[in-house]
Write a protein that holds these residues in place. Structure first.
Motif, mmCIF file in Angstrom:
data_model
loop_
_atom_site.group_PDB
_atom_site.id
_atom_site.type_symbol
_atom_site.label_atom_id
_atom_site.label_comp_id
_atom_site.label_asym_id
_atom_site.label_seq_id
_atom_site.Cartn_x
_atom_site.Cartn_y
_atom_site.Cartn_z
ATOM 1 N N SER A 1 0.863 -1.193 0.061
ATOM 2 C CA SER A 1 -0.129 0.042 0.014
ATOM 3 C C SER A 1 0.929 1.291 0.044
ATOM 4 C CB SER A 1 -0.955 0.061 1.052
ATOM 5 O OG SER A 1 -1.888 1.009 1.337
ATOM 6 N N ASP B 1 -1.548 -2.639 3.942
ATOM 7 C CA ASP B 1 -2.670 -2.644 4.388
ATOM 8 C C ASP B 1 -2.724 -4.070 4.690
ATOM 9 O OD1 ASP B 1 -3.966 0.156 3.941
ATOM 10 O OD2 ASP B 1 -4.418 -0.452 1.977
ATOM 11 N N ALA C 1 -5.319 -7.177 6.207
ATOM 12 C CA ALA C 1 -6.593 -7.530 6.256
ATOM 13 C C ALA C 1 -6.765 -8.951 6.931
ATOM 14 C CB ALA C 1 -7.007 -7.484 4.668
ATOM 15 N N TRP D 1 -11.563 -10.745 1.688
ATOM 16 C CA TRP D 1 -10.788 -10.361 2.902
ATOM 17 C C TRP D 1 -11.303 -8.958 3.135
ATOM 18 C CZ3 TRP D 1 -6.588 -13.251 4.813
ATOM 19 C CH2 TRP D 1 -6.195 -14.053 3.553
ATOM 20 N N GLU E 1 -10.346 -5.361 5.214
ATOM 21 C CA GLU E 1 -9.172 -4.382 5.594
ATOM 22 C C GLU E 1 -9.396 -3.974 6.778
ATOM 23 O OE1 GLU E 1 -8.429 -0.841 2.854
ATOM 24 O OE2 GLU E 1 -7.717 -0.032 4.960
#
Ligand code: FA5
Length: 365
Positions: free
Chosen positions: A270, A280, A282, A301, A303
């Motif tokens: 990210s 990020d 998740a 997923w 986040e």
């Protein structure tokens, strides 16, 4: 209305008649007293030093009595003084509704008491406290910061230069009428808890290990996973020799402590201006188990947080306080508390957390 008469003669029968009239008036006026104001007027009418009924009795009866009758009149007047005092005193009890009226009330101790419902922590706050405790057990301290921030702390010192496109991902509410101020001093509602990273590093030299829970604001349209006001828990660790492995291990441990040992975490590349590299993080979608649904936007997923290694540029803003990028390194993360509450309790719409519906909230009591 009773007035004190002048006595034509001071003989026994004439005095008896005058005293009888006065006592009758006293009794009927005393029974008419109902409230505090009435009682005051009653007391003053009978006992005021200047022109009260007793003082008139003194002038018109006692002082006016001829020598031989003075003694007899004096005794009757003394008696009258006592009667008036008693009448005023007992009227007071009734007027204030206190002791005498309470005494006549009965207390039924067998009646059921008034049950006051006990409040409990809101699921968002409870989740926030749970997250904080997981990190406290790993030795983190806990901090706080202001919800109204300057542009400098929310953006500039986190390596979002003015006009940087990354600012668009975190649009917020700015306080009006600040055009004359330099951009860095303008006030806004913080879009994340990350500004408290800088406040913390300004306050203390390394090493740092801290979590910061709090409320944040964004110009985000409400949907099943977004709210314009939500909560985050920020984490910051700075010391010598901190690596991306420490970040992954810490977050993986935290997610397992929150959701159970079988919870899978995944790090997606990210971008955040204040971390490099950034990720990020998740977890497997708790609704569909990873096969894809409306909640996880078919990805499998959910986040939950942003994270990364602190960008060396950020240390430049606090370099004077011992943060030399050649000597220290660190990681940071910011978790969405509501998203974690949703995953923990299986809530499939974030808006339920703000609806204030007691039937929903009672399930967490
Ligand atoms: C940030 O806010 C970064 N400050 C996080 C961070 C901290 C990165 C430290 C690196 C180092 P992001 O915008 O992705 O990142 O938000 C973090 C989390 O907040 C998201 O993963 C999500 O769980 C939650 N979140 C973001 N926007 C919303 C929203 N509108 N409603 C509810 N939760 C949200």
């Amino acid at each position: 209305m009773y007035t004190v008469p002048q006595l034509a003669d001071f003989s026994g029968p004439s005095l008896d008649a005058a005293v009888r009239d006065l006592l009758a008036a006293l009794e009927s006026e005393a029974t008419a007293v109902v409230g505090e104001t009435d009682w005051r007027a009653f007391r003053d009418r009978w006992m005021a030093r200047k022109n009260g009924i007793l003082s008139q009795v003194n002038d018109l009866w006692l002082k006016a009595a001829p020598g031989p009758q003075k003694r007899d009149v004096g005794q009757r007047v003394n008696q009258l003084n006592k009667s008036v005092e008693e009448a005023v005193e007992s009227a007071k009890g009734r007027a204030s509704g206190s002791s005498s009226s309470l005494a006549s009330e009965k207390l039924d101790v067998t009646l059921p008491g008034i049950r006051r419902p006990l409040g409990v922590e809101h699921p968002t706050i409870r989740t926030m406290n749970t997250i904080v405790r997981v990190f406290q057990r790993m030795g983190y301290s806990v901090g706080e910061g202001p919800e109204i921030e300057t542009d400098y702390y929310n953006f500039e010192s986190l390596n979002f230069p003015p006009n940087h496109p990354a600012r668009d991902t975190q649009d917020t509410i700015f306080i009006a009428g600040q055009e004359r101020k330099a951009q860095r001093d303008r006030l806004l509602l913080r879009t994340h808890t990350s500004p408290v990273q800088i406040h913390t590093m300004e306050r203390q030299p390394p090493p740092v290990r801290i979590v910061i829970p709090g409320k944040v604001y964004r110009h985000d349209t409400p949907d099943a996973t977004h709210s314009p006001v939500f909560h985050q828990v920020e984490g910051l660790v700075v010391d010598t020799g901190i690596t991306f492995c420490d970040l992954k291990g810490t977050l993986d441990h935290a997610m397992k402590a929150l959701f159970g040992a079988s919870m899978k975490t995944r790090f997606f590349p990210s971008f955040f201006p204040f971390t490099e590299p950034s990720a990020d993080v998740a977890v497997t979608c708790f609704k569909c188990g990873g096969s894809g649904c409306r909640l996880c936007k078919q990805s499998g997923w959910i986040e939950l947080l942003g994270a990364g290694m602190v960008d060396p540029n950020v240390y430049q803003f606090v370099r004077k306080n011992g943060y030399d990028p050649a000597k220290v390194s660190g990681f940071a993360f910011g978790m969405g508390v509501e998203r974690i509450a949703m995953a923990m309790y299986g809530i499939d719409d974030i808006q339920l957390l703000y609806s204030g519906d007691v039937r929903f909230l009672e399930q967490f009591a």
